[in-house]
Design an enzyme around this catalytic site. Structure first.
Site, short mmCIF file in Angstrom:
data_model
loop_
_atom_site.label_atom_id
_atom_site.label_comp_id
_atom_site.label_asym_id
_atom_site.label_seq_id
_atom_site.Cartn_x
_atom_site.Cartn_y
_atom_site.Cartn_z
N GLU A 242 -6.74 -2.08 -28.42
CA GLU A 242 -7.03 -2.36 -27.01
C GLU A 242 -7.84 -3.65 -26.82
O GLU A 242 -8.96 -3.64 -26.27
CB GLU A 242 -7.76 -1.17 -26.38
CG GLU A 242 -6.94 0.11 -26.40
CD GLU A 242 -7.52 1.21 -25.53
OE1 GLU A 242 -8.62 1.05 -25.02
OE2 GLU A 242 -6.85 2.25 -25.38
N GLU B 267 -2.14 6.37 -28.57
CA GLU B 267 -3.09 7.22 -27.85
C GLU B 267 -2.47 7.73 -26.57
O GLU B 267 -1.80 6.99 -25.86
CB GLU B 267 -4.37 6.45 -27.47
CG GLU B 267 -5.32 6.21 -28.60
CD GLU B 267 -6.54 5.43 -28.18
OE1 GLU B 267 -6.96 5.54 -27.01
OE2 GLU B 267 -7.05 4.66 -29.01
C1 LIG Z 1 -12.19 4.54 -21.97
C2 LIG Z 1 -11.61 5.68 -22.80
C3 LIG Z 1 -12.23 6.98 -22.28
O1 LIG Z 1 -13.38 7.23 -22.68
O2 LIG Z 1 -11.59 7.68 -21.55
O3 LIG Z 1 -10.18 5.62 -22.66
C4 LIG Z 1 -9.42 6.51 -23.50
C5 LIG Z 1 -9.79 6.28 -24.94
O4 LIG Z 1 -9.40 4.99 -25.39
C6 LIG Z 1 -9.75 4.75 -26.77
O5 LIG Z 1 -9.20 3.56 -27.25
C7 LIG Z 1 -11.26 4.72 -26.86
O6 LIG Z 1 -11.68 4.44 -28.19
C8 LIG Z 1 -11.72 6.09 -26.47
O7 LIG Z 1 -13.12 6.19 -26.50
C9 LIG Z 1 -11.29 6.42 -25.06
O8 LIG Z 1 -11.91 5.48 -24.18
#
Ligand SMILES: C[C@@]1(C(=O)O)OC[C@H]2O[C@@H](O)[C@H](O)[C@@H](O)[C@H]2O1
Length: 468
Positions: free
Chosen positions: A163, A373
């Site tokens: 990301e 993800e």
């Molecule tokens: C911003 C957020 C969330 O907390 O919902 O998005 C979904 C997920 O994405 C991942 O790449 C991050 O490492 C994880 O911590 C999550 O981070």
């Protein structure tokens, strides 16, 4: 129809969010070890000092993954655990930890899928300019080569960066991630370019060394759709997809930046400083990418930003809830009455996911895709002693169904990694927003407990989603 036999049912985590042991066994300090302790930066002052102690409990956790029947575990390597100072001397105990994790996965027949960079940069490098500095790209390539050398005999699946849009935009536009800079659009675009160069150099090194397996990058996938057919809002959709998707996917898969954005940035004096050699590198290495990883949670519904609304900084404005305008104020995201949202304002839209995958196939052809993800961030309902996370089951079921439709249409999706395999630390939401199939009881010594979704995903894997 069952999912193809080589389709991987997986789940994911990230080093800073699960390991803890932040200063154990020679690990160096990361930018997040420092940033998370600045008052006000994180939710309820949470940090990854302990997280869920995966560093000491990885055998138990991987044992639970094996009980679930998980086919692949996506995890990241903490750079400062390998190079405490970002470069220079290697920390042998850091290598040993990841060798043990990889061997534990293989012992259970679980494919290790490794992310090299999931945001925890050695603090020494952050202090030297972080991703604004070309030295960081040099250090990353050295880190990548060291990992290829140490683990490449057993790891066949590599993601360079997780990301890019998040750690660059929150690092330099909203200030919610290290180095905590707000409003610096020039730095934002420059850092994305520097990351793409680092990615391309690592891909070229991987291929030149002749390692077995595949390498790619993971990007956010947040397809934009106009709220209506009004021309100004349809233009907002075009603008949003150019900046949120094409700027990130084109340099990797086409080997060049989207002309729409280049022209726009030139007008604003925001074009990154780049060299012909770097542009040639991107062009030369694009075909070497074996896959693209998509992190899809939700689409964005956009309209022309007709007010003086400007992008707001800070943690609260960085959690993805619609309403914040784009960095240039051209468009804004909106909540719509006829849509369904999570508690954090993320739209639940499997149809948009399928539509978005069709858009990617149309633009990038038959590139292999992993859904690296996807999942539901929620405060899980606890009924008696049980975590009844039915909303997560419904979310994942509907999105897996979209993946299955995509595969049936001939879109080359080769795996699905739920975020997250286990409850873990959220960068901006602490332990409030959870995603796991496994609950972690912070009031009871971080005890692990299988949620309702654990048993559901176990059945999905066993039947290869035949019923979806
Ligand atoms: C911003 C957020 C969330 O907390 O919902 O998005 C979904 C997920 O994405 C991942 O790449 C991050 O490492 C994880 O911590 C999550 O981070």
């Amino acid at each position: 129809m069952k999912m193809p036999k080589d389709f991987l049912f997986g789940a994911a985590s990230a080093s800073y969010q699960v390991e803890g042991a932040w200063n154990v066994d020679g690990k160096g300090v990361s930018n997040w070890d420092v940033f998370s302790k600045i008052p006000g930066k994180t939710f309820e002052a949470t940090n990854g000092d302990v997280a869920i102690d995966h560093y000491h409990r990885y055998k138990e956790d991987i044992g639970l993954m094996a009980e679930m029947g998980l086919e692949s575990y996506r995890f990241s390597i903490s750079w400062p655990r390998i190079f405490p100072n970002g470069t220079g001397e290697v920390n042998e105990k850091g290598l040993a930890f990841y060798n043990n994790v990889i061997d534990e996965c293989l012992k259970h027949g679980i494919v290790p899928f490794v992310t090299l960079y999931h945001w925890d940069l050695p603090q020494v490098l952050e202090e030297q300019g972080g991703w604004r500095s070309p030295e960081t790209a040099d250090a990353f390539v050295r880190f990548a080569k060291t990992c290829f050398e140490a683990f490449g005999d057993r790891v066949r699946n590599w993601i360079t960066f997780n990301e890019t849009v998040i750690f660059c935009s929150l690092g330099y536009l909203t200030g919610a991630h290290p180095p905590g800079i707000t409003g610096d659009a020039k730095a934002y675009f420059q850092t994305t370019h520097n990351v793409f160069v680092a990615h391309a150099r690592a891909v070229e090194a991987f291929k030149e060394a002749g390692y077995e397996g595949e390498i790619g990058i993971t990007h956010v996938f947040n397809p934009a759709f106009s709220i209506d057919e009004a021309p100004e809002n349809k233009q907002a959709e075009v603008h949003a997809n150019e900046y949120a998707t094409h700027w990130f996917y084109d340099p990797i898969l086409k080997g060049e930046y989207p002309a729409y954005v280049v022209k726009d940035l030139e007008k604003q004096g925001l074009l990154p400083e780049w060299t012909e050699e770097e542009l040639d590198l991107l062009k030369r290495t694009a075909p070497l990418n074996d896959f693209i990883g998509l992190n899809y949670y939700c689409p964005q519904r956009v309209m022309k930003n007709d007010s003086a609304l400007v992008m707001a900084g800070g943690r609260e404005n960085s959690t993805g809830r619609p309403g914040n305008p784009s960095f240039d104020g051209v468009y804004k995201t909106v909540l719509m009455d006829d849509k369904v949202y999570t508690k954090w304002g993320w739209e639940i839209a499997p149809d948009a996911f399928l539509e978005g995958m069709r858009m990617l196939q149309a633009r990038y052809g038959d590139i292999k895709i992993y859904i690296t993800e996807n999942g539901l961030g929620d405060e899980d309902p606890i009924v008696g002693e049980e975590i009844m996370d039915t909303p997560r089951i419904e979310y994942i079921e509907s999105h897996l169904r979209a993946v299955k439709r995509a595969v049936e249409e001939g879109i080359n999706v080769s795996g699905y990694y739920a975020w997250s395999v286990i409850d873990l630390l959220s960068w901006l939401n602490g332990y409030k927003k959870q995603y796991g199939f496994i609950y972690v009881d912070h009031a009871n010594g971080l005890a692990r407990k299988k949620k309702q979704s654990f048993h559901w995903y176990q059945e999905i894997i066993a039947t290869r989603a035949a019923e979806l």
